[in-house]
Enzyme design. Structure first.
Site, PDB file in Angstrom:
ATOM      1  N   VAL A  42       0.862  -1.181   0.000  1.00 12.25           N
ATOM      2  CA  VAL A  42       0.000   0.000   0.000  1.00 12.25           C
ATOM      3  C   VAL A  42       0.899   1.231   0.000  1.00 12.25           C
ATOM      4  O   VAL A  42       1.769   1.376   0.863  1.00 12.25           O
ATOM      5  CB  VAL A  42      -0.933   0.014   1.223  1.00 12.25           C
ATOM      6  CG1 VAL A  42      -1.775   1.295   1.228  1.00 12.25           C
ATOM      7  CG2 VAL A  42      -1.831  -1.215   1.221  1.00 12.25           C
ATOM      8  N   LYS A  43       0.696   2.102  -0.979  1.00 11.80           N
ATOM      9  CA  LYS A  43       1.535   3.298  -1.099  1.00 11.80           C
ATOM     10  C   LYS A  43       0.988   4.424  -0.223  1.00 11.80           C
ATOM     11  O   LYS A  43      -0.180   4.792  -0.323  1.00 11.80           O
ATOM     12  CB  LYS A  43       1.600   3.780  -2.557  1.00 11.80           C
ATOM     13  CG  LYS A  43       2.488   2.940  -3.433  1.00 11.80           C
ATOM     14  CD  LYS A  43       2.499   3.432  -4.868  1.00 11.80           C
ATOM     15  CE  LYS A  43       3.514   4.508  -5.083  1.00 11.80           C
ATOM     16  NZ  LYS A  43       3.670   4.820  -6.540  1.00 11.80           N
ATOM     17  N   ILE A  44       1.881   4.959   0.610  1.00 12.38           N
ATOM     18  CA  ILE A  44       1.546   6.081   1.478  1.00 12.38           C
ATOM     19  C   ILE A  44       2.609   7.151   1.279  1.00 12.38           C
ATOM     20  O   ILE A  44       3.802   6.851   1.342  1.00 12.38           O
ATOM     21  CB  ILE A  44       1.506   5.657   2.960  1.00 12.38           C
ATOM     22  CG1 ILE A  44       0.439   4.583   3.172  1.00 12.38           C
ATOM     23  CG2 ILE A  44       1.253   6.860   3.862  1.00 12.38           C
ATOM     24  CD1 ILE A  44       0.406   4.018   4.592  1.00 12.38           C
TER      25      ILE A  44
END
Length: 370
Positions: free
Chosen positions: A141-143
């Protein structure tokens, strides 16, 4: 004779493709790139999905859009329904790579909404939702590494979610990202989560650094300033690798690694050369080091495959010369702290623009399908 992409892999660089589309998945192209270009992962962002879903020549989303329209889905729901399906399908394509690399590679990333870049709680909630919705162990998951993103990164890691930290431009922020990762691992360990199941990469952007820095050097215009053009991006990334080496050799990190944690690998992002005066493989062949990821646009990947010259490690012997680049930038009057803040602000703004452009297009598509 080995190919340049094989040479890159042998040197410890994981090649990830910075692109994804439904057509690429289902035509077999993605599998072909795994087999012929040594691709072992994929990164996505709102711009990539916007380009894919709004391509008038790509009809692969039409049936799903009609179904979503009939169900009364909102544009946001429709986008996440489509993108999570694409990412899930790509993760299944990469599952053999994931298994063969002891879960290091075979990864695909999906990004939280750019609208949440400055919303810690919203980012945490959406990271958990995407993790559960995609339901694949090889997901990242890209944050974004904004100030609000840092505690969200720690919280997601602490909940056992694998994270691709994106939009890192400065060494100072990178140090905070590493701290957030280690904090998250400590939380996960205390909760009894198997640390070996948590993976993370830290996406350090390269070409945009040169674009912004070179603009300022050109405005200064002196011989000393112009001699520094095209050098800041590599120097910044190389010093990031030095920071990575030092940070994960420290006692805090070693204790977690001994407990089963994995290294948070540096990922070179924005590796497509934007200045035609620079070699088109500069940000690939100039950033070869053990245990890194290079996520490339297909054009850059093909240029590397065609004529890239891989000579082994081009990072760890360059730390002093990289520091000299920054001493030079300071001496000619470039405020590099301002450069990286401008780049972070612009990066967030560009992804927000792409996101809202995509939502507008999908809104039109849903209306037409109803």
């Amino acid at each position: 004779m080995s190919t340049p992409t094989e040479d890159l892999s042998a040197a410890g660089v994981s090649i990830w493709l910075d692109d994804l589309s439904r057509t690429r998945i289902h035509s077999g192209n993605l599998k072909q790139l795994i087999e012929t270009r040594n691709v072992v992962g994929v990164t996505t962002n709102p711009t990539i999905f916007a380009n894919s879903m709004t391509n008038p020549d790509d009809t692969s989303y039409d049936a799903q859009v009609h179904e979503l329209a009939r169900s009364g889905a909102s544009a946001v729901d429709a986008v996440f329904a489509a993108t999570t399906q694409d990412v899930r399908d790509a993760l299944d394509v990469f599952r053999p790579v994931y298994d063969a690399t002891n879960h290091v590679d075979g990864r695909v990333s999906i990004e939280v909404s750019p609208d949440l870049a400055h919303d810690t709680d919203g980012t945490i909630a959406q990271a958990k939702d995407l993790w559960e919705r995609v339901d694949r162990p090889n997901l990242l998951v890209k944050i974004p590494a904004t100030k609000a993103g840092l505690p969200a990164i720690a919280a997601a890691i602490g909940a056992g979610i694998s994270v691709n930290v994106t939009l890192i431009f400065s060494l100072e922020r990178y140090a905070e990202v590493i701290d957030a990762y280690l904090t998250g691992l400590e939380t996960a360990k205390a909760a009894g989560i198997d640390l070996s199941t948590i993976h993370s990469v830290a996406s350090f952007f390269v070409s945009r650094v040169d674009t912004e820095t070179d603009k300022r050097l050109a405005a200064i215009g002196t011989e000393e300033a112009l001699a520094l053009k095209g050098r800041a991006g590599l120097a910044n990334a190389r010093l990031a690798y030095e920071l990575y080496e030092k940070s994960f050799a420290g006692d805090r990190a070693k204790a977690l690694l001994d407990a089963g944690a994995t290294l948070q690998r540096p990922l070179w992002a924005s590796t497509g050369v934007k200045d035609p005066a620079l070699p088109d493989t500069l940000y690939v062949t100039g950033l070869v080091a053990p245990g890194v990821v290079n996520t490339m646009p297909e054009k850059t990947m093909e240029a590397t495959y065609d004529h890239g010259v891989v000579t082994g490690d081009t990072v760890t012997s360059t730390y002093e010369s990289s520091r000299e680049v920054f001493a030079g930038l300071k001496s000619v009057g470039v405020d590099f702290d301002d450069v990286t803040q401008v780049l972070e602000d612009e990066g967030v703004a560009k992804f927000i623009d792409s996101w809202h452009g995509l939502l507008a297009q999908v809104t039109e598509g849903l209306a037409a399908a109803r």
